[in-house]
Design a protein around this motif. Structure first.
Motif, PDB file in Angstrom:
ATOM      1  N   LEU A 149       0.815  -1.215   0.000  1.00 30.51           N
ATOM      2  CA  LEU A 149       0.000   0.000   0.000  1.00 30.51           C
ATOM      3  C   LEU A 149       0.852   1.269   0.000  1.00 30.51           C
ATOM      4  O   LEU A 149       0.572   2.220  -0.723  1.00 30.51           O
ATOM      5  CB  LEU A 149      -0.930   0.019   1.221  1.00 30.51           C
ATOM      6  CG  LEU A 149      -2.231  -0.771   1.052  1.00 30.51           C
ATOM      7  CD1 LEU A 149      -3.054  -0.723   2.337  1.00 30.51           C
ATOM      8  CD2 LEU A 149      -3.033  -0.206  -0.131  1.00 30.51           C
ATOM      9  N   THR A 150       1.955   1.252   0.789  1.00 29.14           N
ATOM     10  CA  THR A 150       2.763   2.457   0.928  1.00 29.14           C
ATOM     11  C   THR A 150       3.850   2.559  -0.147  1.00 29.14           C
ATOM     12  O   THR A 150       4.498   3.592  -0.287  1.00 29.14           O
ATOM     13  CB  THR A 150       3.452   2.481   2.302  1.00 29.14           C
ATOM     14  OG1 THR A 150       4.191   1.253   2.442  1.00 29.14           O
ATOM     15  CG2 THR A 150       2.436   2.581   3.430  1.00 29.14           C
ATOM     16  N   ALA A 151       4.055   1.481  -0.878  1.00 30.87           N
ATOM     17  CA  ALA A 151       5.181   1.415  -1.818  1.00 30.87           C
ATOM     18  C   ALA A 151       5.216   2.539  -2.860  1.00 30.87           C
ATOM     19  O   ALA A 151       6.301   3.079  -3.140  1.00 30.87           O
ATOM     20  CB  ALA A 151       5.200   0.058  -2.504  1.00 30.87           C
ATOM     21  N   PRO A 152       4.089   2.911  -3.469  1.00 30.78           N
ATOM     22  CA  PRO A 152       4.158   3.883  -4.569  1.00 30.78           C
ATOM     23  C   PRO A 152       4.923   5.156  -4.226  1.00 30.78           C
ATOM     24  O   PRO A 152       5.542   5.766  -5.100  1.00 30.78           O
ATOM     25  CB  PRO A 152       2.684   4.173  -4.861  1.00 30.78           C
ATOM     26  CG  PRO A 152       1.994   2.910  -4.508  1.00 30.78           C
ATOM     27  CD  PRO A 152       2.710   2.397  -3.289  1.00 30.78           C
ATOM     28  N   THR A 153       4.910   5.580  -2.948  1.00 32.58           N
ATOM     29  CA  THR A 153       5.630   6.802  -2.588  1.00 32.58           C
ATOM     30  C   THR A 153       6.892   6.520  -1.770  1.00 32.58           C
ATOM     31  O   THR A 153       7.557   7.430  -1.280  1.00 32.58           O
ATOM     32  CB  THR A 153       4.714   7.732  -1.773  1.00 32.58           C
ATOM     33  OG1 THR A 153       4.221   6.990  -0.650  1.00 32.58           O
ATOM     34  CG2 THR A 153       3.557   8.224  -2.624  1.00 32.58           C
ATOM     35  N   THR A 154       7.243   5.222  -1.609  1.00 28.80           N
ATOM     36  CA  THR A 154       8.427   4.873  -0.826  1.00 28.80           C
ATOM     37  C   THR A 154       9.709   5.138  -1.628  1.00 28.80           C
ATOM     38  O   THR A 154       9.796   4.766  -2.806  1.00 28.80           O
ATOM     39  CB  THR A 154       8.376   3.389  -0.408  1.00 28.80           C
ATOM     40  OG1 THR A 154       7.185   3.163   0.344  1.00 28.80           O
ATOM     41  CG2 THR A 154       9.599   3.009   0.431  1.00 28.80           C
ATOM     42  N   ASP A 155      10.674   5.752  -0.985  1.00 33.34           N
ATOM     43  CA  ASP A 155      11.979   6.037  -1.597  1.00 33.34           C
ATOM     44  C   ASP A 155      12.735   4.720  -1.844  1.00 33.34           C
ATOM     45  O   ASP A 155      12.899   3.915  -0.923  1.00 33.34           O
ATOM     46  CB  ASP A 155      12.769   6.939  -0.625  1.00 33.34           C
ATOM     47  CG  ASP A 155      14.062   7.457  -1.243  1.00 33.34           C
ATOM     48  OD1 ASP A 155      14.455   6.963  -2.320  1.00 33.34           O
ATOM     49  OD2 ASP A 155      14.669   8.359  -0.621  1.00 33.34           O
ATOM     50  N   LEU A 156      13.205   4.522  -3.064  1.00 29.99           N
ATOM     51  CA  LEU A 156      13.908   3.271  -3.390  1.00 29.99           C
ATOM     52  C   LEU A 156      15.375   3.299  -2.950  1.00 29.99           C
ATOM     53  O   LEU A 156      16.055   2.269  -2.972  1.00 29.99           O
ATOM     54  CB  LEU A 156      13.883   3.017  -4.910  1.00 29.99           C
ATOM     55  CG  LEU A 156      12.533   2.676  -5.543  1.00 29.99           C
ATOM     56  CD1 LEU A 156      12.749   2.342  -7.013  1.00 29.99           C
ATOM     57  CD2 LEU A 156      11.887   1.509  -4.825  1.00 29.99           C
ATOM     58  N   ARG A 157      15.863   4.484  -2.586  1.00 30.47           N
ATOM     59  CA  ARG A 157      17.298   4.581  -2.324  1.00 30.47           C
ATOM     60  C   ARG A 157      17.783   3.762  -1.136  1.00 30.47           C
ATOM     61  O   ARG A 157      18.841   3.122  -1.232  1.00 30.47           O
ATOM     62  CB  ARG A 157      17.703   6.052  -2.198  1.00 30.47           C
ATOM     63  CG  ARG A 157      17.707   6.741  -3.565  1.00 30.47           C
ATOM     64  CD  ARG A 157      18.001   8.209  -3.457  1.00 30.47           C
ATOM     65  NE  ARG A 157      17.058   8.876  -2.558  1.00 30.47           N
ATOM     66  CZ  ARG A 157      17.036  10.189  -2.339  1.00 30.47           C
ATOM     67  NH1 ARG A 157      17.920  10.972  -2.944  1.00 30.47           N
ATOM     68  NH2 ARG A 157      16.163  10.732  -1.541  1.00 30.47           N
ATOM     69  N   PRO A 158      17.042   3.724  -0.014  1.00 33.02           N
ATOM     70  CA  PRO A 158      17.564   2.892   1.099  1.00 33.02           C
ATOM     71  C   PRO A 158      17.742   1.404   0.748  1.00 33.02           C
ATOM     72  O   PRO A 158      18.818   0.861   0.976  1.00 33.02           O
ATOM     73  CB  PRO A 158      16.540   3.124   2.209  1.00 33.02           C
ATOM     74  CG  PRO A 158      15.962   4.468   1.915  1.00 33.02           C
ATOM     75  CD  PRO A 158      15.906   4.559   0.415  1.00 33.02           C
TER      76      PRO A 158
END
Lengths: 359, 359
Positions: free
Chosen positions: A208-217
Motif C-alpha cells: 500500500l505504501t510502496a508507490p511513494t516509498t523512496d527506493l534509495r535505502p
C-alpha cells in the motif's frame, strides 16, 4: 516547472519510488513475454539442436528473469511478500535451466581455445581431433622402449585427444541441457511462471505504501552488501601479480569447484544485484558505469575459468585415458586456474580504480 | 696528496687499469686454490655422496672459475690471447661439470616444494611417497567403474607418485653428476687447469701495454652488450601481468627447453659478465647494486623454473606411468612455466626501476 524538477542540485528531484520499481518490473515482464514469443517462433518446437535464434531467445528470457528476480529480492519490502516468495525461486529455476546449454557451449569453446593456444602457433586442427578419435586408443600402459621423439609425439596427440575427450563430454552435457531446457519450457511449471509474468506486465503487486516509498535505502543496502563482500575478499593478495594462490589446491583431493572461489562467485552475484538496482533507480538514463562493467566482466571471466578448470580436472578422471591425454588435461587445468588468478587481479585493478576515482 | 687522489670529482682518480685486472685475477686464482684445498680436505676422496662441505667447496671453485673466465672474456684485449683462448673453455668445462650436481638437487627440491604447494596446505608426506612406491603400481588402463571419490583419490596419489618419480629420476641424475664431477677433479685435464690457475695466482699474462690501459672501455662494451640484449627482450609483454606467454608452447611438440627462454638465459649470462667486470673496476669498494642483484635473481629464478618445467615434462614421457601421475606432472609443468612468466615480470619490474632511477 518541469525544468526545475530536473535540477540535479534539488535533493527531491528524480527520487525513484515504488512507482519507478513498478514501471521497471512491467517493462522487464514485457521483455520476457517478447522473448518467449520469439523463442516459440524460432525453434522451441524442435526437439534438439535449436537454431541460433532460439538460443538467443533463451538468453533474452534469462536476461529479464534475472532482472525481475534480482529486484524482487532487493526491493522486497515494497512488494507483496507471498507473491514475491513464490515468484523468485521459480524465476531462478527457469534462469538456471535455460543457462546451462550456453554455459556448456562456452566452456567447451574456452577449453578448445586454450588447448589451441597451449599447442603453439598452429591451429588445433579439427582433422587431428577427428583422427585421434578415429584411431584405436593407444594402450595407456603399453610396453616401454618408445623413443623420445615418439613420446613427444604422444604429448601432441595428447592435446588433440584431450580436446576430443572434452568435446565429447561437454557436447553430451550440452545436448542434455538443451533437452532439459525444452522440457522445462513445455512444462506446466513453466506455464505457471509465464502466466504470472503476464500478469506482472500489467499489474505489479506493490504494498500500500510502496508507490511513494523512496527506493534509495533498499538500493543502498544492496550496495552495502556488495561492498562488505568485496571487503572480505583477499584483494591485497589478488593485487600482487603471480601470487600463485589460485592453483594452491590444484592437486588436492578437495572436490571442485575450489572452495576459495566461492566468495568471488558470491561477489559476482551481489555486483549483478547492485547493477540491476541501479537500473531501477536511474531507468534508461543512467550512464554506463565502465568500472562496474569491467569489474563484472572480470568476475564473469573468473567464473568461466573456474568452471573450465573443473571440467578439465573432471575429464582427467575418465577411466582408461592415455597418460599423454591426462598430462594435457593437467596442463590445461593449471592454465585455467591461472586464468582464475588473472581474473582476480583484473577485478582488483578495476575495483581499486573505482575506489580511488569515485567522488 | 692521498686525499686528493681519492677526490671523486677528479676524473683521473680511481681509474682502473690493467694493474687492477691483474690484482683481481690473482685474488680469484688464490680463491680457486683455497677452494680446491678445502675440497680435498673435506670430501674429494669419497667415491659418492660427498659431504656438504665438499659441495660448498665445489661451489666456491665454480665461483672463482666463473669470475676468471668471465673477465678473461671481457678484458681479452689486455691479455695474452693464446693463453686466454686456451684457458677459457677449460674453466667453462670445469664450472659446468661442477655445477650439475647442485643443479639437479635444487631442481628436485623446487619441484617437490611445488607439488607440496599444489597439494594444498598439508605437507607432502614422505610416508605417502614411500607408500606409493611400495604399493603395486596401479594398472594404468585398468577397468572403469571407479567412483568419483576413488578417482579423486588417484589424483592425490598422482601427486605423490609424480614426486616419487621425479625423486627417482633427479636423484639418479644427481648421483651421476656427482661421480662425473669427482672423476673430473681427478683427471689430468683438471690438473692442467689447476696448474695454470696456480701460475695465475702469482703471474698474470698481461700484454705489454695493458698495465696502464683504461679498463672502462671494455667494461662499457660488456654493459652495452647487456643493454642491447635486454632491449631485444619482449619487456612490454613481460611487464603486463598474466600475459600467458610462457605457457604458449606448453603442449607443443618442440623439444624443451622452450626456444622463447633462450634470449632470457643469454641476458642472464651477460648480466653476470657485467657484474664481474664491475667487480674488477671497483674492487671490493663498490656498493652492492641492489637493482642489478634483483634483476639477476629474477633471471636465476627464470632459469630454474624453465629447467624444472622441462624436467616435469620429461618425467611425463616415462613409459607405463599411470594417468593420475601424468596429470599431476602436467599441472606441475604448467605451474613452473607460470613461474617462468612470473620471473620475467619480476625482471621487468627490477630493470624498469633501474632505468628510471639511474642518475
Amino acid at each position: 516547472m518541469a525544468q526545475q524538477h530536473l535540477d540535479p542540485t534539488d535533493p527531491a528531484a528524480d527520487v525513484a519510488t515504488g512507482e519507478s520499481l513498478a514501471a521497471y518490473l512491467r517493462a522487464q515482464a514485457t521483455e520476457f513475454l517478447r522473448a518467449l514469443r520469439l523463442h516459440r517462433e524460432t525453434g522451441g518446437a524442435h526437439q534438439a539442436n535449436g537454431t541460433e535464434e532460439s538460443v538467443d531467445a533463451a538468453q533474452l528470457l534469462r536476461r529479464s528473469a534475472r532482472r525481475i528476480s534480482g529486484n524482487l529480492h532487493t526491493f522486497r519490502p515494497l512488494l507483496d511478500p507471498d507473491w514475491s516468495e513464490e515468484m523468485r525461486p521459480e524465476l531462478a529455476w527457469l534462469s538456471g535451466t535455460l543457462g546451462l546449454e550456453h554455459a556448456y557451449e562456452a566452456r567447451l569453446e574456452r577449453l578448445l581455445l586454450a588447448l589451441h593456444r597451449l599447442s603453439g602457433a598452429t591451429v588445433l586442427p579439427a582433422q587431428a581431433v577427428d583422427a585421434a578419435l578415429a584411431a584405436a586408443p593407444l594402450p595407456a600402459g603399453g610396453p616401454g622402449g618408445a623413443t623420445a621423439t615418439q613420446e613427444r609425439g604422444n604429448l601432441t596427440v595428447g592435446a588433440a585427444k584431450a580436446g576430443a575427450l572434452l568435446e565429447r563430454q561437454l557436447t553430451l552435457a550440452r545436448t542434455r541441457a538443451h533437452s532439459t531446457a525444452l522440457q522445462a519450457l513445455g512444462s506446466s511449471r513453466f506455464h505457471a511462471v509465464a502466466d504470472k509474468v503476464a500478469v506482472l506486465a500489467s499489474e505489479v503487486p506493490l504494498t500500500l505504501t510502496a508507490p511513494t516509498t523512496d527506493l534509495r535505502p533498499p538500493a543502498a543496502a544492496a550496495e552495502e552488501r556488495l561492498t562488505a563482500a568485496i571487503g572480505a575478499l583477499p584483494l591485497v593478495t589478488a593485487g600482487h601479480p603471480y601470487n600463485a594462490e589460485a592453483l594452491v589446491h590444484g592437486l588436492s583431493p578437495d572436490p571442485s569447484p575450489h572452495p576459495q572461489d566461492g566468495p568471488w562467485h558470491q561477489v559476482r552475484l551481489l555486483l549483478r544485484l547492485h547493477r540491476y538496482a541501479q537500473e531501477v533507480l536511474h531507468g534508461g538514463n543512467s550512464p554506463v558505469d565502465v568500472r562496474l562493467l569491467s569489474a563484472g566482466q572480470a568476475l564473469n571471466r573468473h567464473r568461466d575459468a573456474s568452471e573450465a578448470a573443473a571440467a578439465a580436472a573432471q575429464a582427467a578422471r575418465t577411466p582408461r585415458i592415455a597418460p599423454a591425454t591426462a598430462y594435457a588435461l593437467g596442463v590445461l587445468h593449471a592454465d585455467q586456474r591461472h586464468e582464475v588468478e588473472a581474473a582476480r587481479f583484473a577485478f582488483q585493478q578495476a575495483w581499486q580504480k573505482q575506489t580511488v576515482n569515485a567522488p
